[in-house]
Design an enzyme around this catalytic site. Structure first.
Site, mmCIF file in Angstrom:
data_model
loop_
_atom_site.group_PDB
_atom_site.id
_atom_site.type_symbol
_atom_site.label_atom_id
_atom_site.label_comp_id
_atom_site.label_asym_id
_atom_site.label_seq_id
_atom_site.Cartn_x
_atom_site.Cartn_y
_atom_site.Cartn_z
ATOM 1 N N HIS A 116 0.963 -1.276 -0.051
ATOM 2 C CA HIS A 116 -0.173 -0.001 0.096
ATOM 3 C C HIS A 116 0.832 1.214 -0.078
ATOM 4 O O HIS A 116 0.709 2.213 -0.512
ATOM 5 C CB HIS A 116 -1.140 -0.165 1.197
ATOM 6 C CG HIS A 116 -1.966 -1.131 0.960
ATOM 7 N ND1 HIS A 116 -3.294 -1.080 0.491
ATOM 8 C CD2 HIS A 116 -2.035 -2.387 1.464
ATOM 9 C CE1 HIS A 116 -3.895 -2.052 0.501
ATOM 10 N NE2 HIS A 116 -2.954 -2.956 1.180
ATOM 11 N N ASP A 166 2.705 6.111 -5.774
ATOM 12 C CA ASP A 166 2.226 6.296 -7.106
ATOM 13 C C ASP A 166 1.638 7.788 -7.139
ATOM 14 O O ASP A 166 0.285 7.600 -6.934
ATOM 15 C CB ASP A 166 1.646 5.261 -7.647
ATOM 16 C CG ASP A 166 1.588 5.347 -9.100
ATOM 17 O OD1 ASP A 166 1.661 6.274 -9.836
ATOM 18 O OD2 ASP A 166 1.005 4.126 -9.769
ATOM 19 N N ARG A 220 -1.151 7.871 -10.155
ATOM 20 C CA ARG A 220 -2.442 7.180 -9.772
ATOM 21 C C ARG A 220 -3.203 7.737 -8.676
ATOM 22 O O ARG A 220 -4.439 8.052 -8.920
ATOM 23 C CB ARG A 220 -2.014 5.726 -9.206
ATOM 24 C CG ARG A 220 -3.009 5.045 -8.354
ATOM 25 C CD ARG A 220 -2.373 3.972 -7.508
ATOM 26 N NE ARG A 220 -3.311 3.256 -6.588
ATOM 27 C CZ ARG A 220 -3.752 3.679 -5.550
ATOM 28 N NH1 ARG A 220 -3.293 4.592 -4.817
ATOM 29 N NH2 ARG A 220 -4.354 2.761 -4.789
ATOM 30 N N GLY A 270 -12.665 -2.510 -2.942
ATOM 31 C CA GLY A 270 -11.302 -2.637 -2.842
ATOM 32 C C GLY A 270 -10.375 -1.644 -2.208
ATOM 33 O O GLY A 270 -9.620 -1.056 -2.598
ATOM 34 N N GLU A 329 -18.378 -9.891 -3.233
ATOM 35 C CA GLU A 329 -19.396 -10.946 -3.662
ATOM 36 C C GLU A 329 -20.201 -11.609 -2.349
ATOM 37 O O GLU A 329 -21.324 -12.231 -2.605
ATOM 38 C CB GLU A 329 -18.689 -11.995 -4.511
ATOM 39 C CG GLU A 329 -18.257 -11.457 -5.814
ATOM 40 C CD GLU A 329 -16.843 -10.888 -5.649
ATOM 41 O OE1 GLU A 329 -16.119 -10.358 -6.661
ATOM 42 O OE2 GLU A 329 -16.121 -10.712 -4.453
ATOM 43 N N GLU A 357 -10.081 1.370 -7.680
ATOM 44 C CA GLU A 357 -8.751 1.307 -8.243
ATOM 45 C C GLU A 357 -8.564 -0.314 -8.504
ATOM 46 O O GLU A 357 -7.762 -0.744 -7.558
ATOM 47 C CB GLU A 357 -7.634 1.925 -7.511
ATOM 48 C CG GLU A 357 -6.533 2.227 -8.456
ATOM 49 C CD GLU A 357 -5.590 1.040 -8.280
ATOM 50 O OE1 GLU A 357 -5.824 -0.083 -9.027
ATOM 51 O OE2 GLU A 357 -4.446 0.831 -7.557
ATOM 52 N N GLU A 402 -5.148 -9.409 -12.182
ATOM 53 C CA GLU A 402 -5.854 -9.612 -11.122
ATOM 54 C C GLU A 402 -7.382 -9.823 -10.739
ATOM 55 O O GLU A 402 -7.838 -10.048 -9.785
ATOM 56 C CB GLU A 402 -5.608 -8.224 -9.997
ATOM 57 C CG GLU A 402 -4.079 -7.835 -10.100
ATOM 58 C CD GLU A 402 -3.577 -6.765 -8.918
ATOM 59 O OE1 GLU A 402 -4.419 -5.917 -8.419
ATOM 60 O OE2 GLU A 402 -2.532 -6.650 -9.098
ATOM 61 N N HIS A 407 3.201 2.584 -10.971
ATOM 62 C CA HIS A 407 3.491 1.520 -10.545
ATOM 63 C C HIS A 407 3.258 0.267 -11.355
ATOM 64 O O HIS A 407 3.842 -0.872 -11.245
ATOM 65 C CB HIS A 407 3.007 1.105 -9.066
ATOM 66 C CG HIS A 407 1.452 0.633 -9.010
ATOM 67 N ND1 HIS A 407 0.496 1.511 -9.319
ATOM 68 C CD2 HIS A 407 0.914 -0.552 -9.034
ATOM 69 C CE1 HIS A 407 -0.741 0.858 -9.134
ATOM 70 N NE2 HIS A 407 -0.167 -0.183 -8.939
#
Length: 351
Positions: free
Chosen positions: A37, A43, A46, A70, A121, A138, A147, A288
């Site tokens: 993290h 970054d 980002r 996330g 989910e 993100e 991913e 990144h």
């Protein structure tokens, strides 16, 4: 079917399930590490793209319910709260969720931001919330679709986003181009003689691996071509599988050693005259994600204004659902005559 055949099938199914569980465990362990993290937050391109997209569109966020899929350490959730959201739910399955809750509290946003630990989910939203106005995430991986987080965002969209709601970013593009690599020949030769031993069989395997690295902008020799687009407000939640033809113009004479993949995402639908975009192109500021490199077996000797035509395919790995594999075909009439190739590439998660 005999009993032995049933037992074999059962063992295969059990092993497949165990492998999938192990893959998921490794994936979320990676995102439980503080250094992961830290790298993301450092970054700047980002983080600032998300900050600008949210803060420059405060009118979209004021008084709204926002879902952060996330959420990691919660930086996007905090941006949304700062922009005036009435409620922000950050969902994070990794153990970093506990630290995200503390960060939210340390910044006095615990009455707005609620961090929920679990798979998107499987969780239910707190306070009886059944719909959200905006989803932020993100979700992008190397070569955009690594991913597999896109599917989690689309799941959340289908389950909770109100009609007419917004997903940010909402458009993603994947591009391909050709580049030279001044050190490629040296790297190729390394495996032919390692302390006097022939390890060329390793080199053959390595040549089929997609490599994540930083490509210098001056090494890009061709135009870029759009091979795939995802519009997150309408895309179907199904595995990413596609093939696309491409045509590249050679910008200057040189030697192409590899094809490179980069992506950009756009935050459309806001109030700003110029929508915020985040690009991983070699011409853009470093991120990144860097670029994903597909090395050619033989270099292409090209001349300025020449055209390179080919096909590119992308599909999920059969060994790891969060990884993608690639296929590449090229036809070029270069300085040393007609050249063609067809090659498969495998990929793995960048740890």
């Amino acid at each position: 079917m005999s009993g032995d055949e049933v037992d074999v099938s059962s063992r295969k199914l059990k092993n497949l399930t165990l492998n999938e569980e192990l893959e998921e465990s490794v994936f979320f362990q990676t995102y439980s590490r503080l250094e992961t993290h830290m790298d993301l937050l450092k970054d700047t391109a980002r983080t600032m793209a998300y900050r600008d997209a949210i803060e420059q569109n405060r009118k979209l966020f004021e008084g709204k319910v926002v879902l952060d899929v996330g959420c990691g350490m919660g930086i996007l959730s905090l941006f949304a709260a700062k922009a005036g959201a009435s409620k922000v739910i950050g969902v994070e399955n990794a153990d970093i969720a506990a630290l995200a809750r503390q960060i939210v509290k340390d910044n006095g946003k615990e009455n707005v931001v609620n961090v929920v630990q679990g798979l998107i989910e499987e969780v239910e939203l707190p306070d009886g919330i059944q719909q959200v106005d905006i989803i932020v995430s993100e979700w992008m991986g190397n070569a955009l679709y690594m991913e597999g987080m896109l599917h989690s965002v689309l799941f959340a969209r289908d389950k909770w986003l109100r009609p007419g709601g917004l997903v940010l970013p909402n458009v993603a593009h994947l591009w391909i181009s050709g580049a030279c690599d001044p050190h490629r020949s040296l790297n190729n030769d390394f495996w032919n003689n390692v302390e006097g031993f022939d390890m060329s069989s390793v080199g053959i395997q390595v040549s089929h691996e997609a490599v994540v690295d930083c490509v210098a902008s001056q090494n890009v020799l061709t135009s870029e071509y759009l091979v795939h687009t995802t519009r997150l407000e309408s895309a179907l939640n199904k595995p990413i599988k596609f093939r696309s033809m491409f045509e590249l113009e050679v910008l200057r004479t040189g030697i192409i050693h590899s094809m490179i993949l980069c992506f950009d995402v756009a935050f459309l639908g806001g109030q700003t005259e110029r929508p915020v975009t985040l690009s991983t192109s070699p011409q853009a500021p470093w991120t990144h994600w860097e670029q994903t490199i597909l090395h050619l077996d033989n270099p292409l000797y090209v001349q300025a204004k020449e055209r390179i035509v080919g096909g590119f395919g992308m599909f999920p790995s059969s060994e790891n659902s969060r990884c993608m594999n690639f296929e590449l075909g090229i036809r070029s009439k270069g300085a040393k005559g007609q050249a063609s190739l067809f090659k498969y590439f495998t990929s793995s998660q960048k740890q």
